[in-house]
Design a protein around this motif. Structure first.
Motif, PDB file in Angstrom:
ATOM      1  N   ASP A 153     -66.712 100.908 -15.569  1.00  0.00           N
ATOM      2  CA  ASP A 153     -65.634 101.013 -16.556  1.00  0.00           C
ATOM      3  C   ASP A 153     -64.799 102.279 -16.353  1.00  0.00           C
ATOM      4  O   ASP A 153     -63.706 102.406 -16.898  1.00  0.00           O
ATOM      5  CB  ASP A 153     -66.212 101.041 -17.985  1.00  0.00           C
ATOM      6  N   HIS A 210     -54.310  96.136 -11.083  1.00  0.00           N
ATOM      7  CA  HIS A 210     -54.883  96.415 -12.396  1.00  0.00           C
ATOM      8  C   HIS A 210     -56.335  95.975 -12.369  1.00  0.00           C
ATOM      9  O   HIS A 210     -56.800  95.403 -11.374  1.00  0.00           O
ATOM     10  CB  HIS A 210     -54.083  95.773 -13.523  1.00  0.00           C
ATOM     11  N   GLU A 211     -57.037  96.255 -13.450  1.00  0.00           N
ATOM     12  CA  GLU A 211     -58.494  96.174 -13.368  1.00  0.00           C
ATOM     13  C   GLU A 211     -59.039  94.797 -13.018  1.00  0.00           C
ATOM     14  O   GLU A 211     -60.137  94.678 -12.496  1.00  0.00           O
ATOM     15  CB  GLU A 211     -59.120  96.729 -14.644  1.00  0.00           C
ATOM     16  N   PRO A 248     -62.706 102.444 -11.786  1.00  0.00           N
ATOM     17  CA  PRO A 248     -61.438 101.731 -11.562  1.00  0.00           C
ATOM     18  C   PRO A 248     -60.297 102.286 -12.401  1.00  0.00           C
ATOM     19  O   PRO A 248     -59.198 102.506 -11.879  1.00  0.00           O
ATOM     20  CB  PRO A 248     -61.773 100.282 -11.967  1.00  0.00           C
ATOM     21  N   SER A 249     -60.558 102.537 -13.681  1.00  0.00           N
ATOM     22  CA  SER A 249     -59.448 102.996 -14.533  1.00  0.00           C
ATOM     23  C   SER A 249     -58.940 104.369 -14.079  1.00  0.00           C
ATOM     24  O   SER A 249     -57.740 104.645 -14.142  1.00  0.00           O
ATOM     25  CB  SER A 249     -59.861 103.017 -16.005  1.00  0.00           C
TER      26      SER A 249
END
Ligand SMILES: [Zn+2]
Length: 262
Positions: free
Chosen positions: A50, A72-73, A53-54
């Motif tokens: 979580d 994007h995720e 990636p962000s």
């Protein structure tokens, strides 16, 4: 490909590495792990997948480190610049924050529905999927180590990406390295060329339509650059470098104004 600025290593990854300091851990194990952050009532468990990636997406302002398509995720993979098969207990590239980049997945901006219809990403991969297990040998450019200047130029006719020989010379980077990077990452795969051509055509059309707005061509291009490559937005426009090339001197003046650094 453009320069990527990296934020400090996320606390969660540091904690995970500290927890397993004597054990070898692969990225595939780490990404599924949960680590405890904070203490007392404020303590919470956070999954590595979580956070990484962000953070990568935020650092790259929403574009793939190699092809500059939007990421994007849900359409994303963690790319290890030095491939994970070289990791050892002593030097674990899997968990090295400086070795991680955000990559498009499916590759090169393909959408999920394309994947069902076509075998394209398997037959014609790009970015990390094309690079695969290639071990960087000094020729392949690392987005973290690029200069802020634009090393690439494009061909309006078909969106092909090429080394910008003058810019390479000024930056002291071998033209052959830039070409090698384009080839290894397969940045001239047809679908990327088509996407880039669309961007080039769209901006040229905009320049044409807004001729009367500002009398001076460079100032008009600077104005368009300020709208398309604004630092205020959380995300860069996809194909940042292509846009930068089309808008030429105007784009450079704008990027200078906003103290662009990557
Ligand atoms: Zn990509």
């Amino acid at each position: 490909m453009k320069k990527v600025l990296k934020s400090p290593e996320p606390e969660e990854l540091k904690i995970y590495k500290d927890n397993y300091i004597t054990q070898f851990r692969k990225w595939e194990q780490a990404r599924k792990a949960r680590v405890k952050i904070g203490s007392g009532k404020k303590a919470k468990k956070v999954e590595i997948k979580d956070v990484i990636p962000s953070t990568l997406i935020a650092d790259q302002k929403g574009i793939c480190a190699y092809c500059e398509m939007t990421i994007h995720e849900n359409f994303f993979s963690v790319e290890h610049f030095i491939p994970c098969h070289l990791s050892t207990q002593q030097k674990n590239y899997d968990l090295d924050w400086q070795n991680m980049l955000g990559n498009c997945s499916p590759p090169g901006g393909l959408l999920k529905e394309d994947l069902q219809k076509l075998e394209i990403p398997h037959k014609f991969p790009c970015c990390g999927k094309a690079k695969d297990k290639f071990v960087p040998d000094g020729q392949l450019l690392n987005p973290l180590e690029l200069p802020t200047s634009r090393l690439f130029r494009f061909r309006s006719r078909d969106g092909e990406i090429m080394p910008d020989e003058n810019a390479c010379e000024q930056a002291g980077i071998a033209v052959a390295s830039v070409q090698f990077t384009i080839d290894i990452l397969n940045l001239n795969v047809d679908r990327l060329k088509r996407h880039r051509k669309t961007v080039i055509d769209e901006i040229n059309q905009e320049i044409y339509e807004r001729q009367g707005e500002i009398d001076n061509q460079v100032l008009l291009e600077k104005q368009i650059a300020s709208e398309r490559l604004s630092n205020d937005k959380e995300k860069w426009s996809k194909f940042f470098t292509t846009i930068r090339w089309v808008l030429g001197e105007g784009a450079e003046k704008h990027l200078l104004d906003i103290s662009y650094s990557g």
